[in-house]
Design a protein around this motif. Structure first.
Motif, PDB file in Angstrom:
ATOM      1  N   LEU A 193       4.309  -8.325   3.001  1.00 28.94           N
ATOM      2  CA  LEU A 193       4.806  -6.984   3.159  1.00 28.94           C
ATOM      3  C   LEU A 193       5.843  -6.751   2.287  1.00 28.94           C
ATOM      4  O   LEU A 193       5.994  -5.556   1.303  1.00 28.94           O
ATOM      5  CB  LEU A 193       5.287  -6.652   4.649  1.00 28.94           C
ATOM      6  N   TYR A 203       4.684  -6.586  -1.518  1.00 29.26           N
ATOM      7  CA  TYR A 203       3.953  -5.220  -1.847  1.00 29.26           C
ATOM      8  C   TYR A 203       4.977  -4.220  -2.061  1.00 29.26           C
ATOM      9  O   TYR A 203       5.123  -3.291  -2.898  1.00 29.26           O
ATOM     10  CB  TYR A 203       2.880  -4.841  -0.869  1.00 29.26           C
ATOM     11  N   ALA A 204       6.132  -3.943  -1.102  1.00 28.00           N
ATOM     12  CA  ALA A 204       7.297  -3.189  -1.350  1.00 28.00           C
ATOM     13  C   ALA A 204       7.976  -3.413  -2.612  1.00 28.00           C
ATOM     14  O   ALA A 204       8.169  -2.146  -3.343  1.00 28.00           O
ATOM     15  CB  ALA A 204       8.161  -3.316   0.011  1.00 28.00           C
ATOM     16  N   SER A 244      10.468  -6.350   7.055  1.00 31.02           N
ATOM     17  CA  SER A 244       9.543  -6.205   5.993  1.00 31.02           C
ATOM     18  C   SER A 244       8.499  -5.231   5.987  1.00 31.02           C
ATOM     19  O   SER A 244       8.617  -4.551   4.906  1.00 31.02           O
ATOM     20  CB  SER A 244       8.905  -7.756   5.812  1.00 31.02           C
ATOM     21  N   LEU A 273       7.926  -1.676   3.361  1.00 28.90           N
ATOM     22  CA  LEU A 273       6.766  -1.341   2.502  1.00 28.90           C
ATOM     23  C   LEU A 273       6.436   0.153   3.041  1.00 28.90           C
ATOM     24  O   LEU A 273       5.761   1.130   2.180  1.00 28.90           O
ATOM     25  CB  LEU A 273       5.612  -2.402   2.941  1.00 28.90           C
ATOM     26  N   MET A 299       8.529   2.448   0.905  1.00 29.17           N
ATOM     27  CA  MET A 299       8.209   2.530  -0.380  1.00 29.17           C
ATOM     28  C   MET A 299       6.892   3.433  -0.409  1.00 29.17           C
ATOM     29  O   MET A 299       6.711   4.197  -1.303  1.00 29.17           O
ATOM     30  CB  MET A 299       7.930   1.263  -0.865  1.00 29.17           C
ATOM     31  N   VAL A 300       5.752   3.149   0.607  1.00 30.00           N
ATOM     32  CA  VAL A 300       4.725   4.044   0.447  1.00 30.00           C
ATOM     33  C   VAL A 300       5.208   5.385   0.442  1.00 30.00           C
ATOM     34  O   VAL A 300       4.482   6.438  -0.036  1.00 30.00           O
ATOM     35  CB  VAL A 300       3.571   3.718   1.372  1.00 30.00           C
ATOM     36  N   PHE A 350      -1.489   0.155  -1.504  1.00 31.13           N
ATOM     37  CA  PHE A 350      -0.575  -0.766  -0.951  1.00 31.13           C
ATOM     38  C   PHE A 350      -0.420  -0.694   0.331  1.00 31.13           C
ATOM     39  O   PHE A 350      -0.085  -1.665   1.116  1.00 31.13           O
ATOM     40  CB  PHE A 350       0.797  -0.999  -1.719  1.00 31.13           C
ATOM     41  N   ALA A 351      -0.300   0.508   0.826  1.00 29.60           N
ATOM     42  CA  ALA A 351      -0.177   0.782   2.240  1.00 29.60           C
ATOM     43  C   ALA A 351      -1.536   0.028   3.058  1.00 29.60           C
ATOM     44  O   ALA A 351      -1.433  -0.562   3.873  1.00 29.60           O
ATOM     45  CB  ALA A 351      -0.381   2.108   2.696  1.00 29.60           C
ATOM     46  N   GLY A 408      -1.359  -3.809   2.916  1.00 31.14           N
ATOM     47  CA  GLY A 408      -0.433  -4.129   3.829  1.00 31.14           C
ATOM     48  C   GLY A 408      -0.812  -4.122   5.422  1.00 31.14           C
ATOM     49  O   GLY A 408      -0.531  -5.026   6.270  1.00 31.14           O
TER      50      GLY A 408
END
Length: 209
Positions: A51, A54-55, A103, A107, A110-111, A132-133, A136
Motif C-alpha cells: 500500500l 503504490y502511494a 499505509s 494510498l 493519493m488516489v 492503483f486503487a 491496493g
C-alpha cells in the motif's frame, strides 16, 4: 459499462481488513499465512509495504514510467518479504495494524488527489490512480484471506467490491462464478469447479477506458 474502482472502495477494503485483524488473538502471528511461505506478521508487513509503495509511486509530480520510485527495499531474513515498511515488533499486533491502516490511508489519499490522467509504473502495466486503487484493494482482499487462514479468522469481503476490482484488473476472470471465489481463483488461492487451479497469475494494470 463497468463500475469504476474508487478511493472509497480501497478505504473500505483497508478498514474491513483492520477490523478483522483486530479480532485476532495476540499470539499466533508467527504462524504461516495461508499458503504463503511468510508468517502472519511478515504478511501484514508486506501488505503495508504494498500500500505504501503504490502511494509513493503516484507521489512525484511526474511519476517514473519505467521503474519504481527508488526507495530502499530489503529483506529481514532469507526468503522473507522484501519491504521498505517494517513495523516495530515491540508495539505488538496493535502497532502492526496501525502501520497497515496508515499505509492504506496514504494510498487512499493519493488516489483521491491525483488527477485521473496521471500515469505511473507498475510491473504489470503502467497504470492510473484507479488502477492503483484496484491493485491496493486486491492486495488487501487476498492477503487478508491469507492472514485469516493463518490466524483462524472469518473473512468474506463484499461481493460488489470484488466484482469491481475483477472488472478493472482481470479482464479474463470468469463471469459465471461469484466475485469473491473468482478473485481467489484468479490469484491462485482457491479452486473453481470445472477449472484447473491457477499456478501463475498476474493482473493488467493498464487503464481500461
Amino acid at each position: 459499462m463497468r463500475d469504476r474502482v474508487t478511493a472509497d472502495d480501497l478505504d473500505l477494503a483497508v478498514q474491513l481488513c483492520v477490523a478483522t485483524l483486530r479480532q485476532a488473538p495476540p499470539h499466533g502471528w508467527d504462524r504461516p499465512a495461508g499458503s504463503l511461505e511468510w508468517d502472519c506478521w511478515e504478511t501484514a508487513e508486506h501488505l503495508s509495504d504494498d500500500l505504501f509503495a503504490y502511494a509513493v509511486q503516484l507521489g512525484p509530480r511526474t511519476p517514473p514510467l519505467d521503474r519504481e520510485v527508488p526507495f530502499l527495499f530489503e529483506s529481514r531474513r532469507p526468503g522473507g518479504p522484501t519491504n521498505t515498511v517494517f513495523a516495530d515488533r515491540t508495539a505488538g499486533p496493535e502497532g502492526l495494524t496501525q502501520v497497515l491502516e496508515a499505509s492504506g490511508a496514504l494510498l487512499v489519499a493519493m488516489v483521491r488527489t491525483t488527477p485521473p490522467e496521471v500515469r505511473a509504473h507498475h510491473v504489470f502495466g503502467v497504470s492510473d490512480p484507479e488502477g492503483f486503487a484496484a491493485m491496493g484493494a486486491v492486495e488487501t482482499l487476498v492477503h487478508t484471506h491469507d492472514l485469516a487462514e493463518g490466524l483462524g479468522l472469518v473473512w468474506t469481503p463484499p461481493a460488489g467490491l470484488c466484482a469491481r476490482v475483477l472488472a478493472r484488473l482481470f479482464p479474463d476472470a470468469p463471469t459465471d462464478a461469484e466475485p469473491w471465489p473468482a478473485l481467489l481463483w484468479v490469484t491462485g488461492r482457491a479452486d473453481l469447479p470445472g477449472r484447473a487451479r491457477v499456478t501463475k497469475w498476474r493482473w493488467y494494470g493498464e487503464p481500461r477506458d
